[in-house]
Design a protein around this motif. Sequence first.
Motif, PDB file in Angstrom:
ATOM      1  N   ARG A  13      37.643  32.318  44.378  1.00 33.39           N
ATOM      2  CA  ARG A  13      36.936  33.141  44.007  1.00 33.39           C
ATOM      3  C   ARG A  13      37.923  33.738  42.811  1.00 33.39           C
ATOM      4  O   ARG A  13      39.219  33.880  42.705  1.00 33.39           O
ATOM      5  CB  ARG A  13      36.804  34.362  44.955  1.00 33.39           C
ATOM      6  CG  ARG A  13      35.922  34.219  46.127  1.00 33.39           C
ATOM      7  CD  ARG A  13      34.458  34.084  45.695  1.00 33.39           C
ATOM      8  NE  ARG A  13      33.696  33.653  46.655  1.00 33.39           N
ATOM      9  CZ  ARG A  13      33.050  32.777  47.076  1.00 33.39           C
ATOM     10  NH1 ARG A  13      33.559  31.448  46.084  1.00 33.39           N
ATOM     11  NH2 ARG A  13      32.202  32.224  47.869  1.00 33.39           N
ATOM     12  N   ASN A  14      36.972  34.145  41.609  1.00 39.33           N
ATOM     13  CA  ASN A  14      37.930  34.655  40.433  1.00 39.33           C
ATOM     14  C   ASN A  14      38.694  33.640  39.932  1.00 39.33           C
ATOM     15  O   ASN A  14      39.850  34.049  39.620  1.00 39.33           O
ATOM     16  CB  ASN A  14      38.331  35.915  40.592  1.00 39.33           C
ATOM     17  CG  ASN A  14      37.256  37.070  41.333  1.00 39.33           C
ATOM     18  OD1 ASN A  14      36.056  36.967  40.724  1.00 39.33           O
ATOM     19  ND2 ASN A  14      37.674  38.036  41.952  1.00 39.33           N
ATOM     20  N   TYR A  22      36.306  31.894  33.892  1.00 39.06           N
ATOM     21  CA  TYR A  22      36.390  32.339  35.333  1.00 39.06           C
ATOM     22  C   TYR A  22      35.267  31.804  36.251  1.00 39.06           C
ATOM     23  O   TYR A  22      34.304  31.917  35.761  1.00 39.06           O
ATOM     24  CB  TYR A  22      36.903  33.590  35.308  1.00 39.06           C
ATOM     25  CG  TYR A  22      38.013  34.245  34.814  1.00 39.06           C
ATOM     26  CD1 TYR A  22      39.118  34.335  35.591  1.00 39.06           C
ATOM     27  CD2 TYR A  22      38.119  34.226  33.490  1.00 39.06           C
ATOM     28  CE1 TYR A  22      40.498  34.597  35.097  1.00 39.06           C
ATOM     29  CE2 TYR A  22      39.635  34.789  32.839  1.00 39.06           C
ATOM     30  CZ  TYR A  22      40.546  34.754  33.856  1.00 39.06           C
ATOM     31  OH  TYR A  22      41.634  35.201  33.201  1.00 39.06           O
ATOM     32  N   ASN A  30      33.434  31.352  40.314  1.00 38.37           N
ATOM     33  CA  ASN A  30      33.420  31.407  41.886  1.00 38.37           C
ATOM     34  C   ASN A  30      32.944  29.892  42.227  1.00 38.37           C
ATOM     35  O   ASN A  30      31.691  29.742  41.821  1.00 38.37           O
ATOM     36  CB  ASN A  30      32.854  32.300  42.355  1.00 38.37           C
ATOM     37  CG  ASN A  30      33.284  33.780  42.181  1.00 38.37           C
ATOM     38  OD1 ASN A  30      34.365  33.756  41.986  1.00 38.37           O
ATOM     39  ND2 ASN A  30      32.324  34.839  42.438  1.00 38.37           N
ATOM     40  N   VAL A  73      34.730  38.897  34.918  1.00 37.73           N
ATOM     41  CA  VAL A  73      36.176  39.251  35.123  1.00 37.73           C
ATOM     42  C   VAL A  73      36.598  40.024  33.851  1.00 37.73           C
ATOM     43  O   VAL A  73      37.612  40.648  34.240  1.00 37.73           O
ATOM     44  CB  VAL A  73      36.919  37.844  35.386  1.00 37.73           C
ATOM     45  CG1 VAL A  73      38.367  38.014  35.385  1.00 37.73           C
ATOM     46  CG2 VAL A  73      36.530  37.273  36.870  1.00 37.73           C
TER      47      VAL A  73
END
Length: 696
Positions: free
Chosen positions: A396-397, A412, A414, A441
Motif C-alpha cells: 500500500r502506498n 505510487y 497499491n 498520495v
Amino acid sequence: MEHRFSRNLKLGYSFSFIMLVAVGLLSYFFIRNLLQSDRAVAHSNAVIFNLERTLSLMKDAETGQRGYLLTGREQFLTPYLGAYPQALQLVGAVTALTRDNAQQQKNMAAVRAVMLQRMTGLEAVVAKKRQGLPVSASDLDAGKAAMDSLRKAIERTEQAEQTLLAERSGLLNRYAVWTPVLIIGAILIALAIGLFSYFRVSADIREKDRLRVELQRKEEETAAFNEELTAANEEITAANEELSAINGELAEAREELVAVNENLEQKVKERTRELAASEEETQALNEELVSINEELASANEEYMATNEELLENREALIASEHRARNIVAGAPFPIGVYAGREMRIVMANKAILDVWGKGSGVIGQTYYEILPELEGSGIYEQLDRVFMTGEAFHARNQRVDIVVDGKLQPYYFNYSFTPLLDTLGQIYGVMNTAAEITDLVMAKEQVEQSERELRGIKLQLEAELEVSRELQRQKDDFIGMASHELKTPITSLSAVIQLAQVKLKNNPDPFLAQAMDKAVVQIKRMTGMINGFLNVSRLESGKIEIIKTTFDIGGLLREVVDEIKLTASTHPVVLDNCPFLEIAADRDKISSVISNLVSNAIKYSDKGKTVTVSCSSSPVSVTVSVKDEGMGIAPEDTDKIFDRYYRVKTEHTQHIAGFGIGLYLSAQIVQLHDGRIWVESETGKGSTFYFSLPLG
C-alpha cells in the motif's frame, strides 16, 4: 497550490511583522513626546506658581511695614522679617527652573535686582521708624516705585512663561489626541491583515478537504475493482479445475483403449496358432473374432463419445478463458499475468501497459527485460517469493520509479502479487493487480503539509493575540497611572486659580476675573477627562464598583439638567415631565451617564438647537432618552459608537475635542446594571440616545 499556500503565509507574516514594528516605533515616539510635553507643562506651572508666591510674599512684607509705620507695633513686622529669605529662595528656584531659557534668566536677574532694591528700601524706612526719625513722603514714593517695578518685572517674566505654557499645552493636547488614534488605527490594520490571511488559508484548507474526499472516492473504486478481479480469478480457477477433470477422464479412456488393443492382439495371435493347429477351431475362432470385433466397435464408440465430450469441454474452457481475458483487458486498473519463475509476461491489459509506457509487444518477454530499472527496489524478490511460497503479497502506498518517455519518474501504487495454481495445485505463474494513486498520495502529502503549516499559523496567531492583549494591558496601566499622576498638578492648579479668584473678586479689571472663570471651566473639563481615563482603567482591571441605592430617577434628571444649564447657555435644555420612579442603582454613576449623554448632545449640535431629556417606564424597567437636533450619525457608525476610543470622523467632527471614552464608559455602566443602551439617528436630523434600567 502548495506554492500559493506558502506565499499567503509569508505575506501574512511579513505584513504582521512590519505592522508590529511600526506600531511599536510610533507608539514609543508619541508616548515619549507626550510625557516630555507633560513635564514641560508642569515645569511652566511651577515657574508661574513660584512667581506668584514671590509677589505675594513681597506684598505681605510691604503690608507688614505699613502696619508698623502706622501703629509702631513690632508684631506687624512678622511677615516682613521672613519675607525676604523666602522670596530669595523662590527666586532661586525659578532661576534654576528656567536655566535653559536665556531670556527668562535675564528677567529673573531683573526681578532679583528690583526685589533687592525694594527690600533695601523697606529696611531703611523701618530703621528710621525704630530710631524715631520722621518718614518722608519721598521714602514712601520710592517704596511704591520699587514695588511697581518689581510687579512689572514679575509680570513680564510670568507673561513669557505663560506663552511657553500655552505652546507646551497645545503640543501636549496634540500628542494626547493623536497617540490613541494612531495606536488603534495600526491595531485595526494589523487585525485586517490577519483576517485576510485567515480567509486565504481557509480557502486553501477547503481545497485540501475536496482533494481528500476525491482520494476516498478513488480508493472505494479501487476496492470495487479488486472485488471484481477476485471474482474473475475464482471463475478462472473453476475452469482450470474442470479442464483438469476432463484431461483425467481422457487419459483413463486412452489407457482403456490401449489395454483393449493389447488384449485383442494377444487373442488374435493365440487364435492364429490354434487355427494352424486345428481347422476345426477356425469356426470357433471366427465366432470369437466377431465377438472381439463387436467389443472393439463398442470401445470405438465409447472413445468417440469421449472425444466429443472432450471437444465440448475444450470449447467451454476456451470461452471461459476468452471471458477472463476480456475482463482483464477491459479492467480500468492495471493487471498483468506472468508465467514461470522467470516471470514471462503472458497477459497484460492496456492500463498496466500505460503505466509501464510500453506497447503490446511486451507479451512473451520477461518482467526483468521490460522493467530493468526496478532492480534493487525489492519487487523482483517479492515476485519470486510469491512464486516459491504460494503466499500472496500486498503493498500500500508503495513508491515505484519507472522509466517513462526516457525519464525515470516516481509513481505510487497499491498493488498485489497473487499466485496462480494449475489443476494439480502446482504454481505455474503470478497475477499482478495494481491501482495508481500518485495524485492521491501527493495530494495527501500536501494536505498533511498544509495541516502542519496551519498548526504553525494557529500557534503564531495565538502568540500575536497574547502580545496584543499584553500591549492593551500595558496601555491601560499607563493610562491609569498617567491619569492618576495628572490629578496632582491639576488639583494644585485648581487651588491656585481659586485663590486668584478670591484675590481678584474686587478687582476693577473684569478681564482677569473672566480669565479665571474660563480657567476654572477648563480645569473642570480636564478633571472630567482624567476621571474618564481613570474609570476606563478601573473598568478594564475589574476594580470599578457598583454601589446601589434606591432613588428617584426623575429627581436625578432634574439635578443633572439644572447643573448643565449653569454652564451650557448656548443650547436650550428641556426636561419633559418625568414621573416619580424609584430605581435601585448607583446614583453617582447613573448621573455621569446622563451628564455625558446631555453634554454630547450639546457638543454635536449647532448653537441654539434644543436638547430634550425625557423618561418613561414599563412594568419592569425605566427608559431615559436624550434627543438632539444635531448632525446625526451615519448607519455604519451606530454599531461602533459605544466602542472604546471610537469617534465618528466627518468634516463636522474633526474640530470637536474628545477621546471616545464617554459613550464607552456609559455603555459599560449601564451593562453593569443589567440594562441596555442604544441610539437612533438620522444623518442631518439629529440623534436620540436611550438607556433602560430594571425597576426595583
